[in-house]
Design a protein around this motif. Structure first.
Motif, PDB file in Angstrom:
ATOM      1  N   ASN A 132       6.060 -14.595   7.981  1.00  9.49           N
ATOM      2  CA  ASN A 132       4.770 -14.908   8.590  1.00  9.49           C
ATOM      3  C   ASN A 132       3.993 -15.871   7.692  1.00  9.49           C
ATOM      4  O   ASN A 132       3.250 -15.470   6.808  1.00  9.49           O
ATOM      5  CB  ASN A 132       3.985 -13.600   8.791  1.00  9.49           C
ATOM      6  CG  ASN A 132       2.588 -13.850   9.325  1.00  9.49           C
ATOM      7  OD1 ASN A 132       1.677 -14.152   8.560  1.00  9.49           O
ATOM      8  ND2 ASN A 132       2.421 -13.763  10.615  1.00  9.49           N
ATOM      9  N   LYS A 133       4.206 -17.176   7.918  1.00  8.71           N
ATOM     10  CA  LYS A 133       3.579 -18.156   7.015  1.00  8.71           C
ATOM     11  C   LYS A 133       2.075 -18.207   7.199  1.00  8.71           C
ATOM     12  O   LYS A 133       1.342 -18.572   6.290  1.00  8.71           O
ATOM     13  CB  LYS A 133       4.214 -19.531   7.226  1.00  8.71           C
ATOM     14  CG  LYS A 133       3.894 -20.197   8.544  1.00  8.71           C
ATOM     15  CD  LYS A 133       4.737 -21.445   8.760  1.00  8.71           C
ATOM     16  CE  LYS A 133       6.169 -21.093   9.084  1.00  8.71           C
ATOM     17  NZ  LYS A 133       7.044 -22.167   9.433  1.00  8.71           N
ATOM     18  N   GLU A 134       1.591 -17.829   8.401  1.00  8.49           N
ATOM     19  CA  GLU A 134       0.160 -17.900   8.669  1.00  8.49           C
ATOM     20  C   GLU A 134      -0.639 -17.088   7.656  1.00  8.49           C
ATOM     21  O   GLU A 134      -1.739 -17.481   7.264  1.00  8.49           O
ATOM     22  CB  GLU A 134      -0.152 -17.389  10.085  1.00  8.49           C
ATOM     23  CG  GLU A 134       0.334 -18.300  11.192  1.00  8.49           C
ATOM     24  CD  GLU A 134       1.771 -18.027  11.625  1.00  8.49           C
ATOM     25  OE1 GLU A 134       2.504 -17.316  10.893  1.00  8.49           O
ATOM     26  OE2 GLU A 134       2.161 -18.533  12.687  1.00  8.49           O
ATOM     27  N   VAL A 157      11.046 -16.157   3.531  1.00  7.45           N
ATOM     28  CA  VAL A 157      12.117 -16.148   4.527  1.00  7.45           C
ATOM     29  C   VAL A 157      12.160 -17.494   5.249  1.00  7.45           C
ATOM     30  O   VAL A 157      13.202 -17.907   5.744  1.00  7.45           O
ATOM     31  CB  VAL A 157      11.903 -14.987   5.533  1.00  7.45           C
ATOM     32  CG1 VAL A 157      12.784 -15.134   6.761  1.00  7.45           C
ATOM     33  CG2 VAL A 157      12.166 -13.647   4.848  1.00  7.45           C
ATOM     34  N   ASP A 158      11.043 -18.191   5.288  1.00  5.37           N
ATOM     35  CA  ASP A 158      10.989 -19.514   5.900  1.00  5.37           C
ATOM     36  C   ASP A 158      12.124 -20.347   5.279  1.00  5.37           C
ATOM     37  O   ASP A 158      12.258 -20.394   4.050  1.00  5.37           O
ATOM     38  CB  ASP A 158       9.613 -20.143   5.588  1.00  5.37           C
ATOM     39  CG  ASP A 158       9.190 -21.127   6.659  1.00  5.37           C
ATOM     40  OD1 ASP A 158      10.008 -21.468   7.524  1.00  5.37           O
ATOM     41  OD2 ASP A 158       8.018 -21.557   6.609  1.00  5.37           O
ATOM     42  N   SER A 159      12.950 -20.977   6.110  1.00  6.81           N
ATOM     43  CA  SER A 159      14.206 -21.555   5.602  1.00  6.81           C
ATOM     44  C   SER A 159      13.975 -22.608   4.521  1.00  6.81           C
ATOM     45  O   SER A 159      14.713 -22.654   3.528  1.00  6.81           O
ATOM     46  CB  SER A 159      15.020 -22.144   6.746  1.00  6.81           C
ATOM     47  OG  SER A 159      14.296 -23.176   7.382  1.00  6.81           O
ATOM     48  N   GLU A 160      12.929 -23.434   4.689  1.00  2.00           N
ATOM     49  CA  GLU A 160      12.670 -24.489   3.700  1.00  2.00           C
ATOM     50  C   GLU A 160      12.270 -23.882   2.361  1.00  2.00           C
ATOM     51  O   GLU A 160      12.696 -24.343   1.301  1.00  2.00           O
ATOM     52  CB  GLU A 160      11.542 -25.416   4.182  1.00  2.00           C
ATOM     53  CG  GLU A 160      11.877 -26.211   5.438  1.00  2.00           C
ATOM     54  CD  GLU A 160      11.761 -25.405   6.719  1.00  2.00           C
ATOM     55  OE1 GLU A 160      11.409 -24.190   6.650  1.00  2.00           O
ATOM     56  OE2 GLU A 160      12.041 -25.949   7.797  1.00  2.00           O
ATOM     57  N   HIS A 161      11.422 -22.878   2.416  1.00  2.00           N
ATOM     58  CA  HIS A 161      10.905 -22.277   1.186  1.00  2.00           C
ATOM     59  C   HIS A 161      11.957 -21.427   0.502  1.00  2.00           C
ATOM     60  O   HIS A 161      12.008 -21.340  -0.721  1.00  2.00           O
ATOM     61  CB  HIS A 161       9.625 -21.507   1.494  1.00  2.00           C
ATOM     62  CG  HIS A 161       8.630 -22.397   2.180  1.00  2.00           C
ATOM     63  ND1 HIS A 161       8.761 -22.698   3.511  1.00  2.00           N
ATOM     64  CD2 HIS A 161       7.583 -23.099   1.705  1.00  2.00           C
ATOM     65  CE1 HIS A 161       7.790 -23.552   3.839  1.00  2.00           C
ATOM     66  NE2 HIS A 161       7.070 -23.813   2.772  1.00  2.00           N
ATOM     67  N   ILE A 224       3.135 -29.867  13.090  1.00  2.00           N
ATOM     68  CA  ILE A 224       2.137 -29.017  12.423  1.00  2.00           C
ATOM     69  C   ILE A 224       2.846 -27.894  11.669  1.00  2.00           C
ATOM     70  O   ILE A 224       2.409 -27.471  10.598  1.00  2.00           O
ATOM     71  CB  ILE A 224       1.094 -28.480  13.439  1.00  2.00           C
ATOM     72  CG1 ILE A 224       0.175 -29.638  13.846  1.00  2.00           C
ATOM     73  CG2 ILE A 224       0.285 -27.320  12.846  1.00  2.00           C
ATOM     74  CD1 ILE A 224      -0.931 -29.283  14.794  1.00  2.00           C
ATOM     75  N   ASN A 225       3.988 -27.465  12.203  1.00  2.00           N
ATOM     76  CA  ASN A 225       4.759 -26.461  11.456  1.00  2.00           C
ATOM     77  C   ASN A 225       5.095 -26.975  10.057  1.00  2.00           C
ATOM     78  O   ASN A 225       4.966 -26.260   9.065  1.00  2.00           O
ATOM     79  CB  ASN A 225       6.038 -26.103  12.211  1.00  2.00           C
ATOM     80  CG  ASN A 225       6.876 -25.089  11.455  1.00  2.00           C
ATOM     81  OD1 ASN A 225       6.401 -24.008  11.140  1.00  2.00           O
ATOM     82  ND2 ASN A 225       8.098 -25.444  11.130  1.00  2.00           N
ATOM     83  N   LYS A 226       5.514 -28.248   9.975  1.00  2.00           N
ATOM     84  CA  LYS A 226       5.876 -28.791   8.660  1.00  2.00           C
ATOM     85  C   LYS A 226       4.629 -28.911   7.793  1.00  2.00           C
ATOM     86  O   LYS A 226       4.682 -28.660   6.588  1.00  2.00           O
ATOM     87  CB  LYS A 226       6.564 -30.145   8.824  1.00  2.00           C
ATOM     88  CG  LYS A 226       7.469 -30.518   7.708  1.00  2.00           C
ATOM     89  CD  LYS A 226       8.518 -29.451   7.363  1.00  2.00           C
ATOM     90  CE  LYS A 226       9.320 -28.986   8.556  1.00  2.00           C
ATOM     91  NZ  LYS A 226      10.321 -27.952   8.219  1.00  2.00           N
ATOM     92  N   LEU A 228       2.005 -26.945   7.963  1.00  2.00           N
ATOM     93  CA  LEU A 228       1.719 -25.580   7.501  1.00  2.00           C
ATOM     94  C   LEU A 228       2.671 -25.214   6.362  1.00  2.00           C
ATOM     95  O   LEU A 228       2.282 -24.555   5.389  1.00  2.00           O
ATOM     96  CB  LEU A 228       1.875 -24.577   8.660  1.00  2.00           C
ATOM     97  CG  LEU A 228       0.833 -24.670   9.784  1.00  2.00           C
ATOM     98  CD1 LEU A 228       1.247 -23.802  10.975  1.00  2.00           C
ATOM     99  CD2 LEU A 228      -0.552 -24.235   9.297  1.00  2.00           C
ATOM    100  N   GLU A 229       3.908 -25.686   6.458  1.00  2.00           N
ATOM    101  CA  GLU A 229       4.892 -25.370   5.417  1.00  2.00           C
ATOM    102  C   GLU A 229       4.578 -26.083   4.097  1.00  2.00           C
ATOM    103  O   GLU A 229       4.934 -25.585   3.029  1.00  2.00           O
ATOM    104  CB  GLU A 229       6.301 -25.713   5.904  1.00  2.00           C
ATOM    105  CG  GLU A 229       6.752 -24.729   6.986  1.00  2.00           C
ATOM    106  CD  GLU A 229       8.148 -25.011   7.508  1.00  2.00           C
ATOM    107  OE1 GLU A 229       8.700 -26.087   7.199  1.00  2.00           O
ATOM    108  OE2 GLU A 229       8.681 -24.139   8.216  1.00  2.00           O
ATOM    109  N   VAL A 230       3.935 -27.248   4.175  1.00  2.13           N
ATOM    110  CA  VAL A 230       3.497 -27.931   2.951  1.00  2.13           C
ATOM    111  C   VAL A 230       2.469 -27.051   2.228  1.00  2.13           C
ATOM    112  O   VAL A 230       2.542 -26.840   1.008  1.00  2.13           O
ATOM    113  CB  VAL A 230       2.908 -29.325   3.281  1.00  2.13           C
ATOM    114  CG1 VAL A 230       2.176 -29.904   2.079  1.00  2.13           C
ATOM    115  CG2 VAL A 230       4.014 -30.276   3.730  1.00  2.13           C
TER     116      VAL A 230
END
Ligand code: MG
Length: 407
Positions: A132-134, A157-161, A224-226, A228-230
């Motif tokens: 849950n990145k939010e 768990v977010d694949s990039e992180h 926007i997902n990317k 948020l991931e930044v």
């Protein structure tokens, strides 16, 4: 509301795991990972707000001590279905209990509602497997405080992180020069501005490489997902925004990279399969014995990389701006985006208006109710975050209504 024994005992063999949001995409894949290595993990809690039939089936298979449902109206159905020794709890209080009583808490709750789970798990000194990145974005000032709890540990768990987490093991913190987050580019990577004006909900839900829930699939289509991931990467790894870059990589094989001071770039590659990062977060610092997403090198043809198109996808820079503003600006970004995406999925606004609504909302950000200012960030409370979220939603809904009236 019943009282429950707490914490859940963890001395019965296997690492104990709470799977919160168990009927969603992350939750069901977490249970697949757990099923793949019998005896290694033990499910002690499950939670869901919908799909009660699936929740009951999961409880019958995994025999958790607790299941948590969203509403009291769901209790009777679930209690009749689950094993007799399984407790049925309701709502936020039940969720917080379930989030504090296991070795690993998988937060697969969708959206801002996941913040309480994140805070409860970290506050109890547990490992949080964070999908849950939010919560880490919107709740950044309070999540930072919760991470200081002895024993608290956050494994993404977010694949990039998860990829960055793995790559960082190749060098020391002062040897890192840049994080390179990869992005598939979403379903509209090659679409013209004219085509983007005509996007339908069905178009936006066609992700080229990943199979995920509706909200994150739309977020991928806007980039926007990317963005948020930044922000998520900045929070997780304490790397400045100037040292976090986004690279579009349509095949989604390279999940992210770390560039070190000597020029070396370390990358993590696998087929796009969320069960790999989920398994990593469950088993770290060890690795799963069972492979997920292993690459068939006889079939892999090529890996492409290109810079993101920041004019067709303005959501990316909106997120960088909110991240650099800091404090509660990421909370505003997240809330505005949730409102805009929901309005798009409901057919109220066009796809191209999602970024407009987010931008207009961020333009109204005033630093929070107290105006922010020096030192405000460090003293933020959960109530400040909730208030920021509510304020941003009100502003965003006003912009949605304006847009809906125009069309
Ligand atoms: Mg991701």
């Amino acid at each position: 509301m019943t009282t429950r024994r707490s914490p859940v005992p963890t001395d019965q063999g296997g690492r104990s795991v709470s799977v919160l949001g168990s009927t969603g995409s992350i939750g069901t894949q977490t249970l697949e990972v757990i099923r793949s290595e019998p005896g290694r993990f033990r499910v002690v809690a499950l939670s869901a707000r919908s799909s009660m039939e699936l929740l009951v089936a999961q409880a019958r298979e995994f025999r958790p001590e607790v299941v948590v449902v969203g509403h009291s109206s769901q209790v009777a159905e679930v209690r009749n279905g689950v094993p007799a020794d399984c407790e049925v709890l309701v709502g936020a209080e039940g969720l917080e209990g379930a989030a504090s009583g296991a070795d690993v808490v998988v937060n697969g709750v969708v959206g801002f509602a996941g913040l309480k789970v994140t805070l409860a798990a970290l506050g109890a000194g547990k490992r949080l497997a964070l999908a849950n990145k939010e919560s880490i974005i919107a709740g950044a000032p309070v999540v930072r405080q919760a991470r200081l709890t002895p024993g608290a540990e956050l494994v993404p768990v977010d694949s990039e992180h998860c990829a960055v987490h793995q790559c960082l093991r190749a060098g020391g913190p002062r040897e890192v020069s840049r994080l390179l987050l990869t992005a598939s580019g979403g379903p509209f990577r090659t679409w013209s501005a004219e085509q983007l004006a005509e996007v339908t909900v069905a178009d936006a839900l066609q992700h080229p490489t990943w199979s995920m829930g509706a909200k994150i699939t739309v977020d991928s289509s806007t980039l926007i997902n990317k963005g948020l991931e930044v922000i998520e990467a900045h929070e997780l790894f304490d790397v400045p925004y100037d040292a976090i870059d986004v690279v579009v990589h349509p095949q989604s094989i390279v999940h992210s990279m770390v560039e070190f001071t000597d020029g070396a770039v370390v990358a993590q590659l696998s087929e796009p399969d969320m069960r790999l990062p989920i398994g990593y977060a469950l088993s770290f610092p060890e690795r799963l014995a069972h492979p997920f997403g292993a690459i068939d090198w006889s079939g892999l043809q090529r890996l492409d990389f290109e810079p993101p198109d920041r004019s067709r996808f303005p959501g990316l820079d909106l997120a960088y701006a909110a991240g650099r503003t800091g404090d509660l600006a990421p909370a505003w970004l997240n809330a505005a985006n949730e409102v805009a995406v929901a309005a798009f999925l409901a057919g109220k606004i066009p796809w191209s208006a999602i970024a407009d609504v987010v931008k207009a909302t961020l333009d109204a950000y005033d630093g929070g109710h107290d105006g922010g200012g020096s030192g405000a960030e460090a003293g933020r409370t959960v109530d400040d975050v909730l208030e920021a979220d509510a304020s941003a939603r009100r502003v965003a809904e006003g912009h949605v209504d304006d847009r809906a009236r125009q069309s």
